[in-house]
Design a protein around this motif. Structure first.
Motif, PDB file in Angstrom:
ATOM      1  N   ARG A  35       5.864  -5.077  12.377  1.00  0.00           N
ATOM      2  CA  ARG A  35       6.330  -4.240  13.483  1.00  0.00           C
ATOM      3  C   ARG A  35       7.075  -3.016  12.965  1.00  0.00           C
ATOM      4  O   ARG A  35       7.952  -3.117  12.113  1.00  0.00           O
ATOM      5  N   ARG A  36       6.697  -1.873  13.531  1.00  0.00           N
ATOM      6  CA  ARG A  36       7.409  -0.614  13.291  1.00  0.00           C
ATOM      7  C   ARG A  36       7.656   0.000  14.660  1.00  0.00           C
ATOM      8  O   ARG A  36       6.740   0.534  15.276  1.00  0.00           O
ATOM      9  N   GLY A  37       8.870  -0.139  15.122  1.00  0.00           N
ATOM     10  CA  GLY A  37       9.189   0.328  16.471  1.00  0.00           C
ATOM     11  C   GLY A  37       8.410  -0.482  17.486  1.00  0.00           C
ATOM     12  O   GLY A  37       8.505  -1.703  17.521  1.00  0.00           O
ATOM     13  N   ASP A  38       7.610   0.196  18.293  1.00  0.00           N
ATOM     14  CA  ASP A  38       6.817  -0.499  19.307  1.00  0.00           C
ATOM     15  C   ASP A  38       5.352  -0.625  18.893  1.00  0.00           C
ATOM     16  O   ASP A  38       4.467  -0.755  19.734  1.00  0.00           O
ATOM     17  N   GLN A  39       5.112  -0.594  17.576  1.00  0.00           N
ATOM     18  CA  GLN A  39       3.742  -0.712  17.070  1.00  0.00           C
ATOM     19  C   GLN A  39       3.665  -1.702  15.906  1.00  0.00           C
ATOM     20  O   GLN A  39       4.650  -1.931  15.209  1.00  0.00           O
ATOM     21  N   PHE A  40       2.453  -2.227  15.724  1.00  0.00           N
ATOM     22  CA  PHE A  40       2.126  -2.991  14.528  1.00  0.00           C
ATOM     23  C   PHE A  40       1.466  -2.033  13.537  1.00  0.00           C
ATOM     24  O   PHE A  40       0.827  -1.067  13.929  1.00  0.00           O
ATOM     25  N   VAL A  41       1.554  -2.342  12.251  1.00  0.00           N
ATOM     26  CA  VAL A  41       0.944  -1.514  11.209  1.00  0.00           C
ATOM     27  C   VAL A  41      -0.568  -1.725  11.124  1.00  0.00           C
ATOM     28  O   VAL A  41      -1.209  -1.224  10.206  1.00  0.00           O
ATOM     29  N   GLY A  42      -1.125  -2.423  12.052  1.00  0.00           N
ATOM     30  CA  GLY A  42      -2.561  -2.679  12.106  1.00  0.00           C
ATOM     31  C   GLY A  42      -2.902  -3.403  13.390  1.00  0.00           C
ATOM     32  O   GLY A  42      -2.108  -3.430  14.333  1.00  0.00           O
ATOM     33  N   LEU A  43      -4.062  -3.998  13.398  1.00  0.00           N
ATOM     34  CA  LEU A  43      -4.520  -4.735  14.564  1.00  0.00           C
ATOM     35  C   LEU A  43      -4.107  -6.193  14.449  1.00  0.00           C
ATOM     36  O   LEU A  43      -4.556  -6.902  13.547  1.00  0.00           O
ATOM     37  N   ALA A  44      -3.247  -6.627  15.354  1.00  0.00           N
ATOM     38  CA  ALA A  44      -2.803  -8.016  15.400  1.00  0.00           C
ATOM     39  C   ALA A  44      -3.710  -8.792  16.341  1.00  0.00           C
ATOM     40  O   ALA A  44      -3.856  -8.428  17.510  1.00  0.00           O
ATOM     41  N   LEU A  45      -4.328  -9.837  15.820  1.00  0.00           N
ATOM     42  CA  LEU A  45      -5.206 -10.675  16.626  1.00  0.00           C
ATOM     43  C   LEU A  45      -4.627 -12.081  16.711  1.00  0.00           C
ATOM     44  O   LEU A  45      -4.242 -12.654  15.691  1.00  0.00           O
ATOM     45  N   ASP A  46      -4.565 -12.596  17.904  1.00  0.00           N
ATOM     46  CA  ASP A  46      -4.118 -13.975  18.107  1.00  0.00           C
ATOM     47  C   ASP A  46      -5.247 -14.719  18.814  1.00  0.00           C
ATOM     48  O   ASP A  46      -5.284 -14.798  20.042  1.00  0.00           O
ATOM     49  N   ILE A  74       0.830  -1.211   0.000  1.00  0.00           N
ATOM     50  CA  ILE A  74       0.000   0.000   0.000  1.00  0.00           C
ATOM     51  C   ILE A  74       0.862   1.257   0.000  1.00  0.00           C
ATOM     52  O   ILE A  74       0.638   2.186  -0.781  1.00  0.00           O
ATOM     53  N   GLU A  75       1.849   1.291   0.866  1.00  0.00           N
ATOM     54  CA  GLU A  75       2.679   2.492   0.991  1.00  0.00           C
ATOM     55  C   GLU A  75       3.507   2.753  -0.266  1.00  0.00           C
ATOM     56  O   GLU A  75       3.708   3.913  -0.633  1.00  0.00           O
ATOM     57  N   LYS A  76       3.952   1.720  -0.934  1.00  0.00           N
ATOM     58  CA  LYS A  76       4.713   1.903  -2.180  1.00  0.00           C
ATOM     59  C   LYS A  76       3.875   2.589  -3.252  1.00  0.00           C
ATOM     60  O   LYS A  76       4.404   3.200  -4.168  1.00  0.00           O
ATOM     61  N   ARG A  77       2.560   2.488  -3.132  1.00  0.00           N
ATOM     62  CA  ARG A  77       1.652   3.078  -4.109  1.00  0.00           C
ATOM     63  C   ARG A  77       1.006   4.366  -3.598  1.00  0.00           C
ATOM     64  O   ARG A  77       0.063   4.865  -4.171  1.00  0.00           O
ATOM     65  N   GLY A  78       1.494   4.884  -2.480  1.00  0.00           N
ATOM     66  CA  GLY A  78       1.038   6.180  -1.983  1.00  0.00           C
ATOM     67  C   GLY A  78      -0.115   6.144  -1.004  1.00  0.00           C
ATOM     68  O   GLY A  78      -0.587   7.187  -0.570  1.00  0.00           O
ATOM     69  N   GLY A  79      -0.603   4.959  -0.637  1.00  0.00           N
ATOM     70  CA  GLY A  79      -1.687   4.844   0.330  1.00  0.00           C
ATOM     71  C   GLY A  79      -1.208   5.132   1.741  1.00  0.00           C
ATOM     72  O   GLY A  79      -0.024   5.004   2.045  1.00  0.00           O
ATOM     73  N   LYS A  80      -2.137   5.525   2.588  1.00  0.00           N
ATOM     74  CA  LYS A  80      -1.804   5.839   3.987  1.00  0.00           C
ATOM     75  C   LYS A  80      -2.365   4.751   4.896  1.00  0.00           C
ATOM     76  O   LYS A  80      -3.547   4.426   4.838  1.00  0.00           O
ATOM     77  N   ILE A  81      -1.506   4.225   5.749  1.00  0.00           N
ATOM     78  CA  ILE A  81      -1.918   3.222   6.734  1.00  0.00           C
ATOM     79  C   ILE A  81      -2.360   3.948   7.999  1.00  0.00           C
ATOM     80  O   ILE A  81      -1.658   4.825   8.505  1.00  0.00           O
ATOM     81  N   VAL A  82      -3.529   3.588   8.512  1.00  0.00           N
ATOM     82  CA  VAL A  82      -4.036   4.126   9.776  1.00  0.00           C
ATOM     83  C   VAL A  82      -4.335   2.938  10.699  1.00  0.00           C
ATOM     84  O   VAL A  82      -4.459   1.806  10.244  1.00  0.00           O
ATOM     85  N   GLY A  83      -4.441   3.215  11.977  1.00  0.00           N
ATOM     86  CA  GLY A  83      -4.814   2.164  12.913  1.00  0.00           C
ATOM     87  C   GLY A  83      -3.656   1.348  13.445  1.00  0.00           C
ATOM     88  O   GLY A  83      -3.794   0.155  13.696  1.00  0.00           O
ATOM     89  N   PHE A  84      -2.503   1.980  13.632  1.00  0.00           N
ATOM     90  CA  PHE A  84      -1.370   1.294  14.241  1.00  0.00           C
ATOM     91  C   PHE A  84      -1.756   0.894  15.666  1.00  0.00           C
ATOM     92  O   PHE A  84      -2.524   1.602  16.325  1.00  0.00           O
ATOM     93  N   THR A  85      -1.235  -0.221  16.151  1.00  0.00           N
ATOM     94  CA  THR A  85      -1.514  -0.679  17.514  1.00  0.00           C
ATOM     95  C   THR A  85      -0.221  -1.071  18.217  1.00  0.00           C
ATOM     96  O   THR A  85       0.774  -1.407  17.574  1.00  0.00           O
ATOM     97  N   SER A  86      -0.259  -1.062  19.504  1.00  0.00           N
ATOM     98  CA  SER A  86       0.913  -1.365  20.322  1.00  0.00           C
ATOM     99  C   SER A  86       1.292  -2.846  20.244  1.00  0.00           C
ATOM    100  O   SER A  86       0.428  -3.717  20.168  1.00  0.00           O
ATOM    101  N   THR A  87       2.589  -3.108  20.312  1.00  0.00           N
ATOM    102  CA  THR A  87       3.086  -4.490  20.384  1.00  0.00           C
ATOM    103  C   THR A  87       3.075  -5.011  21.825  1.00  0.00           C
ATOM    104  O   THR A  87       3.332  -6.190  22.051  1.00  0.00           O
ATOM    105  N   GLU A  88       2.759  -4.138  22.765  1.00  0.00           N
ATOM    106  CA  GLU A  88       2.735  -4.533  24.170  1.00  0.00           C
ATOM    107  C   GLU A  88       1.679  -5.619  24.397  1.00  0.00           C
ATOM    108  O   GLU A  88       0.566  -5.555  23.877  1.00  0.00           O
ATOM    109  N   GLY A  89       2.059  -6.640  25.162  1.00  0.00           N
ATOM    110  CA  GLY A  89       1.131  -7.724  25.470  1.00  0.00           C
ATOM    111  C   GLY A  89       1.268  -8.916  24.541  1.00  0.00           C
ATOM    112  O   GLY A  89       0.564  -9.912  24.717  1.00  0.00           O
ATOM    113  N   TYR A  90       2.140  -8.823  23.561  1.00  0.00           N
ATOM    114  CA  TYR A  90       2.389  -9.934  22.643  1.00  0.00           C
ATOM    115  C   TYR A  90       3.792 -10.475  22.890  1.00  0.00           C
ATOM    116  O   TYR A  90       4.688  -9.727  23.278  1.00  0.00           O
ATOM    117  N   THR A  91       3.995 -11.755  22.627  1.00  0.00           N
ATOM    118  CA  THR A  91       5.299 -12.382  22.759  1.00  0.00           C
ATOM    119  C   THR A  91       5.629 -13.070  21.444  1.00  0.00           C
ATOM    120  O   THR A  91       4.981 -14.055  21.072  1.00  0.00           O
TER     121      THR A  91
END
Length: 170
Positions: free
Chosen positions: A133-144, A109-126
């Motif tokens: 992962r981008r720093g301390d966030q995921f580029v979206g909602l990670a569900l396990d 998406i980003e290579k084509r100019g789209g904007k990603i919204v809805g980053f979420t924290s990596t806290e609480g995942y192992t």
């Protein structure tokens, strides 16, 4: 709020369960469900705001239906369009590529100019590694759902509140 296209495989039962929860929080009139198995370019161009359900398969791969759909929009500019991503992964079974599908999709998406919204924290995942992962966030909602099902509803509710705001911003 502009209509949101939520793209996912109607055959994926776990994903469909999460989509229903997301739609409930967004409001049914604001969302149009699109079956990615049958989607084409005309389905895609109807929206400015998107939610993509992107589970991670096997050792960090996109599901085949995404591999088949993405070439239909690969030459498009996605500038001015916003994308929220969510997807399932298994942090215990596949800790070395947890929710990689989200990262693969974000790069596309980003290579084509789209904007990603809805980053979420990596806290609480192992996990060991994730392309999402981008720093301390995921580029979206990670569900396990396999290992943290009890946290899913709360995570969805918070994420939907965040993406609603992002979709309304200019």
């Amino acid at each position: 709020m502009k209509k949101i296209g939520i793209f996912y495989s109607f055959r994926s039962h776990k994903t469909k369960q999460q989509v229903k929860k997301i739609i409930k929080h967004l409001g049914e009139k604001n969302v149009e469900e699109v079956n990615i198995d049958d989607a084409g370019h005309k389905d895609f161009e109807k929206f400015d705001n998107y939610i993509f359900a992107v589970p991670t398969w096997f050792d960090g791969e996109l599901p085949y239906y995404w591999d088949e759909f993405l070439p239909t929009v690969e030459d498009d500019s996605l500038k001015g369009k916003k994308f929220a991503l969510f997807g399932g992964g298994d942090q215990k079974g596949y800790p070395e590529n947890f929710v990689d599908g989200l990262g693969i999709m974000a790069e596309f998406i980003e290579k084509r100019g789209g904007k990603i919204v809805g980053f979420t924290s990596t806290e609480g995942y192992t996990f060991e590694f994730s392309r999402a992962r981008r720093g301390d966030q995921f580029v979206g909602l990670a569900l396990d759902i396999e290992n943290q099902a009890a946290l899913t509803d709360q995570r969805i509710e918070k994420w939907v509140a965040d993406i609603k705001k992002a979709f309304e911003e200019k």
